[in-house]
Design an enzyme around this catalytic site. Structure first.
Site, PDB file in Angstrom:
ATOM      1  N   GLY A 120       0.785  -1.224   0.000  1.00 34.29           N
ATOM      2  CA  GLY A 120       0.000   0.000   0.000  1.00 34.29           C
ATOM      3  C   GLY A 120       0.813   1.269   0.000  1.00 34.29           C
ATOM      4  N   GLY A 122       2.692   2.330  -2.658  1.00 35.35           N
ATOM      5  CA  GLY A 122       2.977   2.772  -4.012  1.00 35.35           C
ATOM      6  C   GLY A 122       4.252   2.207  -4.583  1.00 35.35           C
ATOM      7  N   SER A 126       1.811  -5.512  -5.438  1.00 32.37           N
ATOM      8  CA  SER A 126       0.920  -6.433  -6.154  1.00 32.37           C
ATOM      9  C   SER A 126       1.533  -6.867  -7.482  1.00 32.37           C
ATOM     10  CB  SER A 126      -0.450  -5.784  -6.383  1.00 32.37           C
ATOM     11  OG  SER A 126      -0.337  -4.612  -7.165  1.00 32.37           O
ATOM     12  N   ASP A 170       4.495  -1.039 -14.248  1.00 33.74           N
ATOM     13  CA  ASP A 170       5.002  -1.798 -13.105  1.00 33.74           C
ATOM     14  C   ASP A 170       5.485  -3.182 -13.509  1.00 33.74           C
ATOM     15  OD1 ASP A 170       4.225   0.423 -11.727  1.00 33.74           O
ATOM     16  OD2 ASP A 170       2.557  -0.529 -10.673  1.00 33.74           O
TER      17      ASP A 170
END
Length: 389
Positions: A120, A122, A126, A170
């Site tokens: 969480g 940034g 994930s 990402d």
């Protein structure tokens, strides 16, 4: 404090829960985006680098599907044919489904996950999980595929299966990063250039978590879509906001009402800053890169309105105490601030920034430094390995 590395944690957890050692162990890094924020889904350039903190997936064959995380130690039974669950396991089932569509199939697998990436903040925790899981499952199936395909599968798992409205930045940098380099990724045409990144980047966590699947992030994406439609209504032939030339901006700003002209201003100026930052890296000019980071943060704060009080305090304190520059990294509304600090001043600046933050918010931020690291890679099984992480 000494604790097991993520590799050691994942392999030990696999053996504890499944009674044997893993067949494949894969790690994938998190990332920071030096500059180029909210440009990827607008067809523009981004300039991320992989960080030294990583997520590890240890995998072995199984008749069914099961996964366990070091966070809670609970074994979750996975159902790839069912709708995606509202949990971290959705990234795993999403990767399984996408790989099946690519012709890579398994009867089942057992997976153990460990990480030293904060969630969480940034830093793409994930995406690191998606890339590592994809590479592990491909290896378990006995296949060899390109890093580009790993990135694409992981992107589709997140975007199409989990429903995260992300761009490809990402997954791309996490799959293709090189040690000591940042990746200039032109999302409009797919061109990629590895650029030297000397030194370290400091990361200051705001402690404010953000979610990409809800809230302001989705609102900003819609506003960018509306801004593009309005620009085209005025006669422009561009298909993405990032294609608008800087010299066209003043006239378009006069035509567009707020907030759309602000979103347009951020994207167009951020594209220019990202290309300037790439030139600064080629010249190994970190002070100039720092100034561009600071300009980028001001645009995020004023034009994209995606910052938060904690990030603004960290950026202001970093520059005040001697950093070349700093800015919020990641989607925004929380997450982490990155800072470029002269080597000889790192310890002092980091301490003074943390103290300023404590005086304002009553707590110290987690602060740490990282070099530019390698992308996804295979690891040796490291059961019992203990080292500083």
């Amino acid at each position: 404090m000494t604790q097991a590395s993520p590799v050691g944690q994942a392999t030990s957890l696999f053996q504890e829960q499944f009674g044997s050692g893993p067949t494949v162990v894969v790690s994938a890094p998190g990332r920071v985006n030096l500059i180029g924020e909210h440009t990827d889904y607008n067809g523009g350039p981004v300039l991320p680098l992989a960080i030294e903190r990583r997520t590890v997936v240890a995998a072995g064959h199984g008749e069914g599907w099961a996964a366990v995380s070091a966070i809670d130690g609970t074994v979750h039974l996975l159902e790839p044919d069912a709708p995606s669950p509202d949990s971290w396991t959705a990234y795993l089932t999403g990767a399984i489904r996408v790989l099946r569509r690519r012709g890579i199939t398994l009867r089942g697998a057992r997976l153990a996950i460990a990480s030293n990436l904060p969630v969480g903040m940034g830093l793409s925790s994930s995406a690191a999980l998606s890339v590592a899981a994809t590479r592990a499952l491909v290896g378990l199936a006995g296949n060899k595929v390109s890093a580009e395909l790993i990135a694409e599968v992981a992107y589709l798992a997140e975007h199409d299966e989990v429903g995260v409205p992300c761009g490809r930045m990402d997954q791309t940098v996490i799959a293709l990063a090189r040690t000591g380099s940042a990746l200039l990724f032109e999302t409009g045409n797919g061109a990629m250039t590895q650029l030297p990144f000397p030194g370290r980047v400091w990361v200051f966590e705001t402690g404010v978590s953000h979610q990409l699947t809800t809230g302001d992030y989705n609102t900003r994406r819609r506003e960018c879509q509306v801004a593009l439609r309005l620009v085209r209504d005025y006669g422009s032939l561009v298909t993405v906001l990032a294609a608008i030339a800087a010299e066209e901006l003043p006239e378009l700003e006069r035509m567009l009402p707020p907030p759309w002209k602000l979103r347009l201003r951020h994207v167009v100026t951020e594209v220019a800053r990202t290309h300037a930052a790439a030139r600064a890296l080629v010249a190994r000019d970190l002070p100039s890169l720092g100034r561009l980071l600071l300009e980028g943060h001001e645009s995020l704060r004023q034009n994209f309105q995606s910052s938060c009080a904690e990030a603004d305090v960290l950026v202001e304190a970093a520059v005040q105490h001697g950093a070349w520059g700093a800015r919020l990294t990641g989607a925004g509304w929380g997450g982490a601030v990155i800072a470029l600090i002269p080597d000889e001043q790192e310890a002092r600046v980091a301490a003074e920034v943390s103290d300023d933050f404590r005086q304002r918010f009553g707590r110290l931020p987690d602060a740490w430094a990282t070099k530019a690291a390698a992308g996804v890679r295979s690891e040796k099984s490291a059961i019992g390995d203990r080292r500083q992480s």
